[in-house]
Enzyme design. Structure first.
Site: not given
Length: 578
Positions: A175, A293
């Site tokens: 991220e 994820e």
């Protein structure tokens, strides 16, 4: 989910049967690839995957965030439960020395290598990443030092693993984000990805053609960020690269905010659109995709212990639909599990039924209904009640209570997709009409899992006046409510809270999420059905104006609403029932 003793027993029995159904329909797992496969084949063989979350990525040590040490038995359990890969998030920064060498602690490398070797020995592919991205946020303002450190760290990691088999892959960074230069976020993401790629490939050995996984900015799946990553991959011109994004569903559904309490059309469309554009950008152009994820934020916050975060039946629909859509669009899913799904201490699934729906989605889209409960008001006369069947291409085969088939005509009727339970059947199922779940029946279809339907007796909830003081301390969504929360005494009488509105007297929205009157479940309010309270958190009150009454409207699954007025004055709060 608290369904009452009868429902718990029914769901337990149902789950035991479901696991057998899923096993019977599951395809044989694909063996991990040898070194000669393509990136597309290797990523396909990783389906499905599982994150060893909040462990080697925990700041302060492997057990600092509440999970036990990773063991080989844990990985064997994951493999035995149908997973073919793990994502191994690792925080390297706190184990790294100062400039100019940025030497990673050899003992930490040893520990990561031990877990990698266990995974590969147990037929699991493993993807290792650089998970702690906080220090890389400084890239726009400290480019030279950030890149030097990032490159040095990946060079050391790659050197340690250069002789490991191709079942090991590397993911650039988790991220990536750059709050001081949002305008150039895709360019900064590309710079980290290219630095990672060049550092790993330069070490040679099996890293010369090891699968490397590159994220979009903050692993976002909006089209501009997908396009930016695709441009980077095109420039690198390497066949052993995969793209990665994350997916936690339509945000209002995932956290129960803005009144989105069900797996509605907007939530479904968000899932389908996200996966389709990701497929169109990458997979259709020969680049495999790993959804590194996925899950539901509201469930992750509460570990499934609090009903309606999101509502349980709607949660089941979302999980199986996500798995199904991933298969349709050829995306490999890796469940984010920080301890919410698998209990790492007992190595048992916290919710086997939820696990069964996840598994089912990879092979069969099971039939469902418009809701998983029928609420019967105790004070009212029982009448016929209807639900809409979602057949998902399957044949409806009837209703059962345990091993006993209900009788079509006398107990229920089916007209098109409308399933109607008769008043006589509901009266029998409700029994003595004690508050809560009186019985659980199941709708069975020609394939997949049966759909549980709970028969619930309720009366209108009662909220009582209250007063108290607030210390103003921020309240974490991970912790139980304590003295920092304001508790409204509540007699739930078998009903459950679906959502809560908050408005000032002039009709404007009160509290956090000012763009909607409907507040976020668990973060701002939390029902406790055992304690008989609805608690409002400091995070709610921190954004409520002093000395201005706020009308809270609680919406219940039984269909009713209740107004309650609260007023904050400094640290004092008073609450008054309507």
């Amino acid at each position: 989910m608290r369904l009452g003793a009868i429902a718990v027993a029914a769901v337990t029995a149902l789950t035991a049967g479901l696991l057998g159904v899923v096993s019977a329909h599951a395809e044989k797992p694909t063996a991990p690839p040898d070194h000669a496969v393509t990136a597309m084949e290797q990523v396909a063989a990783m389906q499905p995957g599982w994150n060893v979350g909040n462990t080697l990525d925990a700041l302060g040590g492997e057990t600092a965030w509440g999970n036990p040490l990773i063991t080989e038995e844990l990985l064997q359990t994951i493999k035995a439960n149908g997973y073919n890969s793990i994502r191994l998030p690792v925080s390297w920064d706190e184990h790294t020395g100062p400039a100019p060498d940025y030497t990673i602690d050899p003992a930490w490398l040893d520990r990561v290598e031990q877990v990698v070797d266990w995974a590969i020995a147990n037929d699991l592919q493993v993807m290792v990443n650089q998970h702690d991205q906080m220090w890389t946020k400084a890239l726009p303002d400290d480019r030279e030092n950030v890149l030097a450190k990032f490159t040095s760290m990946w060079t050391q990691i790659a050197e340690r693993f250069k002789d490991h088999p191709s079942e090991l892959s590397f993911e650039s960074i988790n991220e990536p984000q750059f709050p001081t230069d949002e305008a150039n976020k895709d360019a900064h993401t590309a710079e980290l990805n290219v630095a990672f790629y060049e550092a790993v490939r330069a070490t040679g050995g099996k890293n010369s053609d090891r699968l490397l996984v590159l994220p979009t900015w903050v692993t976002n799946s909006e089209q501009p960020h997908l396009d930016a990553l695709k441009a980077t991959i095109d420039e690198l011109d390497d066949d052993m690269i995969a793209a990665t994004v994350h997916f936690y569903g339509f945000y209002p559904f995932g956290v129960n905010v803005a009144g989105v309490t069900t797996y509605d059309e907007a939530t479904q469309q968000d899932l389908e659109n996200t996966f389709q554009r990701t497929n169109d950008t990458f997979v259709d152009n020969g680049v495999p995709v790993i959804v590194g994820e996925w899950g539901v934020l509201g469930y992750d916050y509460t570990r499934g212990t609090v009903p309606n975060s999101p509502q349980y039946g709607e949660l089941l629909k979302f999980f199986q639909a996500t798995a199904h859509q991933a298969v349709e669009e050829q995306l490999t899913l890796m469940l984010w599990d920080a301890g919410s799904y698998l209990n790492r201490h007992t190595l048992e699934w916290r919710d086997p039924l939820l696990k069964a729906y996840m598994d089912s989605g990879f092979t069969t889209l099971s039939g469902t209904a418009s809701f998983d409960s029928i609420y019967l008001e105790k004070a009212g006369t029982i009448a016929d009640e209807s639900l809409t069947l979602n057949r998902n291409g399957l044949d409806f085969e009837g209703l059962w209570q345990g091993d006993t088939a209900l009788t079509e005509g006398a107990d229920y009727t089916v007209s098109g997709d409308t399933l109607t339970l008769t008043a006589a059947a509901l009266t029998r199922l409700a029994g003595d009409r004690a508050y809560g779940t009186n019985a659980t029946i199941e709708a069975r279809f020609s394939d997949g899992l049966p759909w549980a339907i709970h028969i619930i007796t309720y009366d209108k909830a009662q909220l009582s006046d209250a007063s108290g003081t607030m210390d103003g301390a921020p309240w974490s969504q991970w912790w139980a409510c304590n003295s920092s929360c304001f508790a409204i005494p509540t007699e739930f009488n078998g009903d459950q809270v679906a959502t809560m509105e908050a408005k000032y007297a002039d009709g404007t929205n009160a509290g956090p999420h000012a763009w909607t009157a409907f507040k976020e479940f668990w973060w701002t309010y939390r029902p406790d059905y055992d304690a008989g309270t609805i608690s409002l958190t400091p995070d709610f009150f921190n954004e409520v104006r002093d000395d201005e009454p706020v009308t809270l409207t609680f919406h219940f699954w039984g269909g009713g609403t209740i107004d309650y007025t609260i007023t904050k004055s400094g640290t004092t709060v008073t609450g008054t029932s309507a």
